[in-house]
Design a protein around this motif. Structure first.
Motif, PDB file in Angstrom:
ATOM      1  N   UNK A   1      -0.315 -12.096  -1.972  1.00 34.25           N
ATOM      2  CA  UNK A   1      -0.705 -11.579  -0.659  1.00 34.25           C
ATOM      3  C   UNK A   1      -0.146 -10.178  -0.418  1.00 34.25           C
ATOM      4  N   UNK A   2      -1.012  -9.267   0.013  1.00 38.56           N
ATOM      5  CA  UNK A   2      -0.597  -7.917   0.367  1.00 38.56           C
ATOM      6  C   UNK A   2      -1.137  -7.613   1.761  1.00 38.56           C
TER       7      UNK A   2
ATOM      8  N   UNK B   1      -4.955  -8.189   2.181  1.00 44.57           N
ATOM      9  CA  UNK B   1      -5.696  -8.230   0.923  1.00 44.57           C
ATOM     10  C   UNK B   1      -4.991  -9.245   0.037  1.00 44.57           C
ATOM     11  N   UNK B   2      -5.698 -10.310  -0.303  1.00 49.12           N
ATOM     12  CA  UNK B   2      -5.110 -11.385  -1.097  1.00 49.12           C
ATOM     13  C   UNK B   2      -5.716 -11.338  -2.502  1.00 49.12           C
TER      14      UNK B   2
ATOM     15  N   UNK C   1      -9.521 -10.675  -1.787  1.00 44.90           N
ATOM     16  CA  UNK C   1     -10.081 -11.119  -0.523  1.00 44.90           C
ATOM     17  C   UNK C   1      -9.518 -10.240   0.580  1.00 44.90           C
ATOM     18  N   UNK C   2     -10.326  -9.952   1.590  1.00 45.11           N
ATOM     19  CA  UNK C   2      -9.917  -9.071   2.678  1.00 45.11           C
ATOM     20  C   UNK C   2     -10.020  -9.833   3.991  1.00 45.11           C
ATOM     21  N   UNK C   3      -8.944  -9.862   4.730  1.00 41.88           N
ATOM     22  CA  UNK C   3      -8.928 -10.503   6.043  1.00 41.88           C
ATOM     23  C   UNK C   3      -8.518  -9.466   7.087  1.00 41.88           C
ATOM     24  N   UNK C   4      -9.476  -9.116   7.947  1.00 42.29           N
ATOM     25  CA  UNK C   4      -9.196  -8.140   8.992  1.00 42.29           C
ATOM     26  C   UNK C   4      -8.373  -8.801  10.098  1.00 42.29           C
ATOM     27  N   UNK C   5      -7.590  -8.032  10.840  1.00 45.62           N
ATOM     28  CA  UNK C   5      -6.816  -8.599  11.943  1.00 45.62           C
ATOM     29  C   UNK C   5      -7.724  -9.346  12.929  1.00 45.62           C
ATOM     30  N   UNK C   6      -7.347 -10.572  13.257  1.00 45.00           N
ATOM     31  CA  UNK C   6      -8.112 -11.369  14.203  1.00 45.00           C
ATOM     32  C   UNK C   6      -9.170 -12.244  13.581  1.00 45.00           C
TER      33      UNK C   6
ATOM     34  N   UNK D   1     -14.827 -11.956   0.740  1.00 42.18           N
ATOM     35  CA  UNK D   1     -14.680 -11.540  -0.649  1.00 42.18           C
ATOM     36  C   UNK D   1     -14.835 -10.031  -0.738  1.00 42.18           C
ATOM     37  N   UNK D   2     -13.759  -9.351  -1.186  1.00 40.06           N
ATOM     38  CA  UNK D   2     -13.827  -7.909  -1.339  1.00 40.06           C
ATOM     39  C   UNK D   2     -14.400  -7.488  -2.673  1.00 40.06           C
TER      40      UNK D   2
END
Length: 745
Positions: free
Chosen positions: A678-679, A687-688, A724-729, A735-736
């Protein structure tokens, strides 16, 4: 011109292109091919050997051979918006004769080649790096080449964004066990010891008067068993300082001659197609960049395919390099293997097309911010200016064609793995801002790095004591016996970073972390006390391997065991007909009896929590001595695993949970071998990186804070990765990018 990437602020993906191995008519085509690969930067060696003419002058303008016009090559890079990393040596290796040093150096200054063990002469290119004659010759080369690079840095309108100082310093002395033991260097060593520890201490340690200069050289070139461990430690530590002094010479000249961009130090250490020994190079060279945000360490990674077997070496190496830096000091790789591995052109070695992209994503996930593909393009070795009758009379020993394992071969044709590499590179370049901003999140577990445990480059060939000492260090250091510790942590989802336990002062590690340490039987009392004090103040320690009982000089050292209230029994190693085994003390580990490569019985204090015992002869766990125990010390606690446990992930998960360590992102995979890193960016975007290092296709679910990270399972092909990209909220990640898909190129 597009904005140039910088080594401090950007993600720099580079490809090595050797102008001197290409006809100038091919330069533009090769550089265009590099751009098509997705790199934003080109790196190149600039060999002293190639540019020095027989009369001692230098051709850097192409007046004798067009392919020596370095300025024109650099300008062609600038025309394409490509940044450049110059690598002028003096050493460059690159399969060049004399490692890129000119033959005139050894003809005119044979004194720069030092004697080694027992007074023998090294069989390879080993020099005394700080010999005045060698430094004077290097200065002359730098005065010729450095101004050309300095004139093309961005502040002067050019694109040279970095300059590497020398190359793989100390590698040849290591791989040939040929330390510099000249009388000059020995005198420097003795003076250094006296300044650090005093004349009487040095005299007592070696039985020699520091003032008796004539006695020291013969004594240290052929040391007795009574002083061999002292010499092992003192020579290794002194050589670190000598290498740092050498780099400071090169750095000061380059600054004086106009370079105003960061410097790089290239670190070696891969052996046998794996990175398990790579931290040896870190141990040798970390003083060259210590505390210097303008001197950046870059690794050499030659491991072929990234497999579960090779994962711990690569993971620990990245973590240990980072552990020797300070905030604002980037790390990366200056020789990042992306070819087939068939360096002998025998079809005897071959890495698959997934190897480069999977290794690239692993290094980016761990925080690397510059990666130089070595070698991106092949070429041809030119002839020497004067024939020497050595069988080919070329500048290198690989024949006429060079780089036949590269993604773009000597004739510029793409290899079978080129399309996959270009796809991954283009994706990383397209998302460079996000990937650079997303730094590894603080993990629950930190590996302990002891540089002296990797200080095994020199061992006196005539000493059984030194041989046994080195064997013990190599067996247990860093990642623990069989590299189980790092493998269990990486595959278990803990994504460990590392801390340098030889930094001065108290251990700089938050108490909410678990320190995972594979100590070897030898650990200096100073480090033992530092770790014990940290535990006492609230830290949590996982110790895996033999409990240390001696220091690096072989003297008794039990500060850690004493602090934990543990007494250490004799280690029992496996041997023909004897199979040391471990049995769980109860059902908490959900583990059957397991065989280990060693067990070490422990005497433990009252109140210790025993997890496992040495298997008794009659198979009764109640009769065996403890070997896996948790003990309290002050406000903290330590879990001591004094046995070679297998990589049973549920067992390690239970042990770590007992210390309060839980993965930030918990993976569940249909096959073992999935690594999750996890980053996060400063604005909270996550970004995982999810990497399937196994040889099997995997179906993966990811959980964070009790919630599924993905709306549906992720399917990863064998030895491929995704981010993988997770935006805040956002409730779920998207999938990036995913590797392993077919590339239409």
């Amino acid at each position: 011109m597009a904005t140039l990437p910088t080594l401090h602020d950007d993600l720099v993906l580079s490809g090595e292109v050797h102008y001197f191995r290409l006809d100038p008519s091919d330069w533009e085509a090769r550089l265009d091919a590099a751009v098509a690969t997705g790199v934003t930067t080109v790196a190149t060696y600039i060999p002293w050997l190639v540019h020095e003419l027989p009369d001692g002058s230098f051709d850097l303008t192409g007046r004798t051979r067009a392919q020596l016009d370095l300025g024109r090559f650099l300008d062609l890079c600038a025309d394409r918006g490509l940044a450049v990393i110059g690598r002028p040596g003096p050493f460059v290796m690159a399969e060049l004769k004399h490692e890129g040093l000119p033959s005139s150096l050894f003809r005119d200054h044979p004194e720069v080649v030092p004697p080694t063990w027992d007074g023998r002469t090294p069989e390879v290119t080993v020099v005394d790096y700080t010999h005045p004659a060698y430094l004077a010759a290097c200065r002359r080369w730098y005065e010729a080449v450095i101004p050309l690079l300095a004139d093309r840095t961005p502040s002067r309108g050019g694109t040279v964004v970095g300059v590497q100082l020398d190359n793989e310093i100390g590698m040849l002395p290591w791989v040939t066990n040929s330390p510099d033991l000249s009388d000059r260097t020995v005198a420097e060593l003795v003076a250094w010891l006296v300044a650090a520890e005093g004349e009487q201490e040095v005299k007592a340690r070696y039985g020699l008067d520091p003032a008796d200069a004539a006695a020291w050289g013969p004594a240290l070139r052929s040391p007795g068993e009574d002083v061999v461990l002292a010499l092992h430690r003192d020579l290794g530590r002194f050589t670190r300082e000598k290498y740092a002094a050498y780099v400071r010479h090169l750095e000061s000249w380059a600054r004086e001659l106009g370079v105003d961009v960061p410097f790089l130090v290239n670190v070696h250490g891969c052996w046998g197609g794996a990175a398990s020994m790579f931290p040896l190079g870190v141990s040798q060279l970390w003083k060259t960049w210590e505390g210097r945000t303008d001197v950046l360490p870059g690794t050499d990674y030659y491991i072929g395919d990234l497999t579960l077997e090779k994962l711990p070496g690569l993971w620990a190496s990245n973590a240990f390099v980072a552990a020797t830096t300070v905030p604002g000091q980037p790390t990366g790789s200056m020789e990042f293997e992306v070819g087939s591995g068939d360096y002998g052109e025998s079809l005897g070695v071959s890495s698959g097309p997934e190897a480069g992209p999977l290794k690239l994503q692993t290094c980016l996930a761990q925080g690397n911010t510059f990666v130089n593909y070595y070698l991106l393009t092949g070429g041809r070795n030119p002839l020497l200016f004067e024939p020497v009758g050595d069988g080919n009379d070329r500048v290198a020993f690989t024949g006429e064609r060079h780089g036949f394992a590269a993604p773009l071969g000597p004739e510029g044709r793409p290899s079978p793995g080129y399309a996959r590499l270009a796809d991954a590179t283009t994706a990383a370049t397209a998302h460079a801002g996000l990937l650079r901003a997303a730094r590894p999140e603080t993990p629950p577990v930190t590996l302990g790095f002891v540089p002296d445990h990797y200080m095994t480059e020199y061992r006196y060939p005539g000493s059984d004591r030194d041989r046994r000492f080195v064997a013990e260090l190599e067996r247990f250091r860093g990642s623990g016996p069989r590299e189980i510790l790092t493998r269990a942590l990486a595959v278990g989802g803990y994504a460990p970073d590392a801390v340098n336990l030889q930094d001065d002062g108290p251990l700089d590690l938050a108490h909410d972390r678990v320190l995972a340490l594979a100590p070897t039987p030898y650990l200096d009392d100073e480090i033992q006390a530092r770790v014990a004090d940290w535990v006492r103040d609230g830290g949590r320690l996982l110790l895996h391997g033999p409990v240390p009982t001696r220091d690096m000089l072989g003297r008794p050292a039990t500060r850690l065991a004493d602090a934990l209230g543990i007494t250490v029994g004799d280690r029992r190693d496996e041997r023909p007909g004897y199979f040391p085994s471990v049995v769980p003390a109860d059902d908490r580990l959900a583990m059957a009896e397991v065989r280990g490569g060693f067990v070490q019985p422990l005497g433990v204090p009252d109140g210790a929590d025993v997890f496992a015992r040495v298997a008794a002869a009659d198979g009764s766990p109640a009769a065996g001595e403890p070997c896996v125990v948790q003990v309290a010390h002050g406000a903290g606690r330590a879990l001591v695993v004094a046995a070679d446990l297998p990589c049973l992930l549920p067992v390690w998960e239970r042990l770590l949970a007992g210390l309060g360590a839980e993965p930030l992102v918990r993976p569940t995979s249909s096959v073992p071998g999935v690594v999750v890193v996890p980053t996060a960016t400063p604005d909270g975007t996550r970004v995982v990186h999810t990497l399937n290092v196994s040889p099997w296709d995997a179906e993966v679910t990811l959980e964070r804070d009790g919630r599924d990270l993905l709306a549906e399972p992720l399917r990863l092909r064998a030895r491929t990765g995704a981010w993988l990209v997770q935006e805040p909220g956002d409730a779920h990640a998207r999938l990036g990018w995913i590797g392993g898909t077919e590339c239409a190129r």
